[in-house]
Design an enzyme around this catalytic site. Structure first.
Site, PDB file in Angstrom:
ATOM      1  N   ARG A 177      46.510  39.843  44.948  1.00 56.77           N
ATOM      2  CA  ARG A 177      46.328  38.630  45.768  1.00 56.77           C
ATOM      3  C   ARG A 177      47.658  38.051  46.254  1.00 56.77           C
ATOM      4  NH1 ARG A 177      41.955  40.438  44.712  1.00 56.77           N
ATOM      5  NH2 ARG A 177      40.053  39.236  44.339  1.00 56.77           N
ATOM      6  N   CYS A 226      36.914  32.710  44.656  1.00 62.39           N
ATOM      7  CA  CYS A 226      37.527  32.297  43.388  1.00 62.39           C
ATOM      8  C   CYS A 226      38.617  31.267  43.635  1.00 62.39           C
ATOM      9  CB  CYS A 226      38.095  33.516  42.655  1.00 62.39           C
ATOM     10  SG  CYS A 226      36.793  34.530  41.935  1.00 62.39           S
ATOM     11  N   GLU A 296      44.239  30.576  43.543  1.00 61.07           N
ATOM     12  CA  GLU A 296      43.971  31.720  44.410  1.00 61.07           C
ATOM     13  C   GLU A 296      43.652  31.178  45.797  1.00 61.07           C
ATOM     14  OE1 GLU A 296      41.972  35.318  46.047  1.00 61.07           O
ATOM     15  OE2 GLU A 296      41.086  33.368  45.830  1.00 61.07           O
TER      16      GLU A 296
HETATM   17  N1  EPU Z   1      32.464  35.982  33.539  1.00 62.98           N
HETATM   18  C1  EPU Z   1      31.865  35.077  32.727  1.00 62.98           C
HETATM   19  N2  EPU Z   1      31.422  33.905  33.252  1.00 62.98           N
HETATM   20  C2  EPU Z   1      31.581  33.582  34.548  1.00 62.98           C
HETATM   21  C3  EPU Z   1      32.210  34.511  35.399  1.00 62.98           C
HETATM   22  C4  EPU Z   1      32.657  35.709  34.858  1.00 62.98           C
HETATM   23  O1  EPU Z   1      31.718  35.311  31.528  1.00 62.98           O
HETATM   24  O2  EPU Z   1      31.164  32.499  34.953  1.00 62.98           O
HETATM   25  C5  EPU Z   1      32.897  37.268  32.978  1.00 62.98           C
HETATM   26  C6  EPU Z   1      32.062  38.420  33.549  1.00 62.98           C
HETATM   27  O3  EPU Z   1      30.898  38.608  32.824  1.00 62.98           O
HETATM   28  C7  EPU Z   1      33.032  39.575  33.461  1.00 62.98           C
HETATM   29  C8  EPU Z   1      34.413  38.922  33.611  1.00 62.98           C
HETATM   30  O4  EPU Z   1      34.228  37.525  33.362  1.00 62.98           O
HETATM   31  O5  EPU Z   1      32.965  40.173  32.190  1.00 62.98           O
HETATM   32  C9  EPU Z   1      34.978  39.132  35.016  1.00 62.98           C
HETATM   33  O6  EPU Z   1      34.090  38.583  35.977  1.00 62.98           O
HETATM   34  P1  EPU Z   1      33.814  39.252  37.424  1.00 62.98           P
HETATM   35  O7  EPU Z   1      33.483  40.687  37.250  1.00 62.98           O
HETATM   36  O8  EPU Z   1      32.886  38.368  38.157  1.00 62.98           O
HETATM   37  O9  EPU Z   1      35.209  39.264  38.103  1.00 62.98           O
HETATM   38  P2  EPU Z   1      36.280  38.143  38.244  1.00 62.98           P
HETATM   39  O10 EPU Z   1      37.503  38.611  37.539  1.00 62.98           O
HETATM   40  O11 EPU Z   1      35.775  36.790  37.896  1.00 62.98           O
HETATM   41  C10 EPU Z   1      37.320  39.206  40.396  1.00 62.98           C
HETATM   42  C11 EPU Z   1      37.887  38.629  41.640  1.00 62.98           C
HETATM   43  C12 EPU Z   1      36.781  38.403  42.664  1.00 62.98           C
HETATM   44  C13 EPU Z   1      36.071  39.713  42.925  1.00 62.98           C
HETATM   45  C14 EPU Z   1      35.512  40.241  41.599  1.00 62.98           C
HETATM   46  C15 EPU Z   1      34.878  41.603  41.751  1.00 62.98           C
HETATM   47  C16 EPU Z   1      39.804  37.231  41.164  1.00 62.98           C
HETATM   48  C17 EPU Z   1      40.309  35.848  40.925  1.00 62.98           C
HETATM   49  N3  EPU Z   1      38.503  37.351  41.343  1.00 62.98           N
HETATM   50  O12 EPU Z   1      36.492  38.202  39.827  1.00 62.98           O
HETATM   51  O13 EPU Z   1      37.388  37.960  43.869  1.00 62.98           O
HETATM   52  O14 EPU Z   1      35.027  39.537  43.857  1.00 62.98           O
HETATM   53  O15 EPU Z   1      36.593  40.391  40.649  1.00 62.98           O
HETATM   54  O16 EPU Z   1      35.855  42.578  41.881  1.00 62.98           O
HETATM   55  O17 EPU Z   1      40.597  38.169  41.227  1.00 62.98           O
HETATM   56  C18 EPU Z   1      38.102  36.140  45.227  1.00 62.98           C
HETATM   57  O18 EPU Z   1      39.141  36.747  45.420  1.00 62.98           O
HETATM   58  O19 EPU Z   1      37.894  35.020  45.738  1.00 62.98           O
HETATM   59  C19 EPU Z   1      37.082  36.722  44.374  1.00 62.98           C
HETATM   60  C20 EPU Z   1      35.939  36.122  44.141  1.00 62.98           C
END
Ligand code: EPU
Length: 302
Positions: A177, A226, A296
């Site tokens: 990012r 995010c 972000e």
């Molecule tokens: N999780 C929770 N509770 C929540 C949200 C997530 O427990 O409310 C847990 C999930 O179960 C999972 C872990 O946290 O085990 C990671 O969650 P997720 O797979 O949703 O990915 P993330 O790290 O929260 C990132 C990117 C997203 C992207 C997704 C999918 C960042 C800040 N976020 O989210 O990007 O869509 O991976 O690859 O890097 C964005 O850039 O705006 C964005 C949404």
């Protein structure tokens, strides 16, 4: 900010720049938050150096707007004008494995257009709202891929040098990012090199990513994706969720019940509400986990 000087109006029309006075940025951002200002829509890249010289010489501050999908804009009358590119026709031109894409092109449409022409690689980005220019500047990524991996050339306006430039892919660094572009560089066009893949196979990948996104993100609601970057080796969403903060609100600004790193505008949230919620959550995470979360979302606060 309102442009009132007739001398500026005259030059704008010579440059083919369309002025939309008193535009509400709430209508141009996916969060649906933001005050009003003059919007300048640019039809020709070549007009940009003269346009910026014009604005600078009249002391008119400006910001560049992409698709408005990763942006939190302040309330009220804003102290700068906003510049936005108008997408040309066609905005994507393919040649072999290369796609020449205008920065104003819609990201999702680019992914599907390339897919239909058997060019894959960007399946993970399906469902990410915004323009190619915004995706490029932030090095948008999801599901293990990032757009930077496919960038071979970028045409941009370099504010520091006050001219249009073309950079080769290896002159740019793409990190999580984050990119090496200066904050005031304006993305104009990009050449992507994409791997050949049959459409049907790409479609399968697209469907999987779509389903994952639908299951875990509040897609129908107004958000900027995010709010925080993930700290190394951890998930901001999980940390916020672990603290039981889903549903926490300041006015209509609310931590999503579906994904705790998405903060939604559940009605008429102001930037003040959203910033207060962000500060509150950030403080609680720091207190409990000793981690200072980095934004972000891009904040344009007056
Ligand atoms: N999780 C929770 N509770 C929540 C949200 C997530 O427990 O409310 C847990 C999930 O179960 C999972 C872990 O946290 O085990 C990671 O969650 P997720 O797979 O949703 O990915 P993330 O790290 O929260 C990132 C990117 C997203 C992207 C997704 C999918 C960042 C800040 N976020 O989210 O990007 O869509 O991976 O690859 O890097 C964005 O850039 O705006 C964005 C949404």
């Amino acid at each position: 900010m309102r442009i009132k000087d007739p001398k500026i109006f005259a030059v704008l029309s010579e440059l083919g720049v369309r002025l939309k006075p008193g535009t509400s940025l709430a209508e141009l951002t996916s969060l649906g938050i933001g005050g009003t200002t003059d919007l300048l829509r640019i039809e020709k890249h070549d007009a940009i150096p003269n346009l910026l010289n014009l604005l600078d010489s009249h002391g008119v501050p400006h910001k560049f707007l992409g698709g408005g999908s990763n942006l939190l804009v302040g309330d009220g009358e804003l102290p700068w004008v906003v510049l936005q590119l108008v997408s040309p026709e066609p905005d994507i031109v393919l040649k072999g494995n290369f796609a020449q894409v205008d920065a104003a092109a819609d990201l999702g449409r680019t992914v599907t257009f390339c897919a239909k022409n058997d060019l894959g690689g960007m399946e993970g980005l399906i469902g990410v709202p915004g323009t190619i220019g915004g995706a490029l500047r932030m090095n948008a990524g999801a599901y293990g891929m990032q757009i930077g991996s496919y960038v071979r050339q970028v045409k941009l306006y370099r504010a520091a040098a006050r001219k249009l430039e073309t950079l080769e892919g290896d002159q740019i660094s793409f990190e999580y990012r984050h990119t090496s572009f200066a904050p005031d560089d304006m993305m104009l066009a990009v050449k992507l090199e994409l791997p050949s893949k049959p459409y049907r196979e790409i479609l399968k990948g697209i469907r999987i990513c779509n389903e994952k996104r639908r299951a875990s993100q509040p897609l129908g609601q107004k958000s900027a994706g995010c709010i925080f970057k993930n700290p190394p080796g951890a998930s901001a969403g999980r940390m916020i969720d672990d603290l039981g903060l889903k549903g926490l609100n300041v006015g209509d600004a609310r931590v999503s019940d579906r994904h705790a790193n998405f903060f939604v505008n559940a009605g008429k949230a102001s930037a003040k509400d959203m910033l207060a919620l962000i500060a509150d959550v950030r403080e609680r995470v720091e207190k409990s986990f000793g981690v200072i979360l980095e934004y972000e979302v891009v904040v344009w606060n007056a």
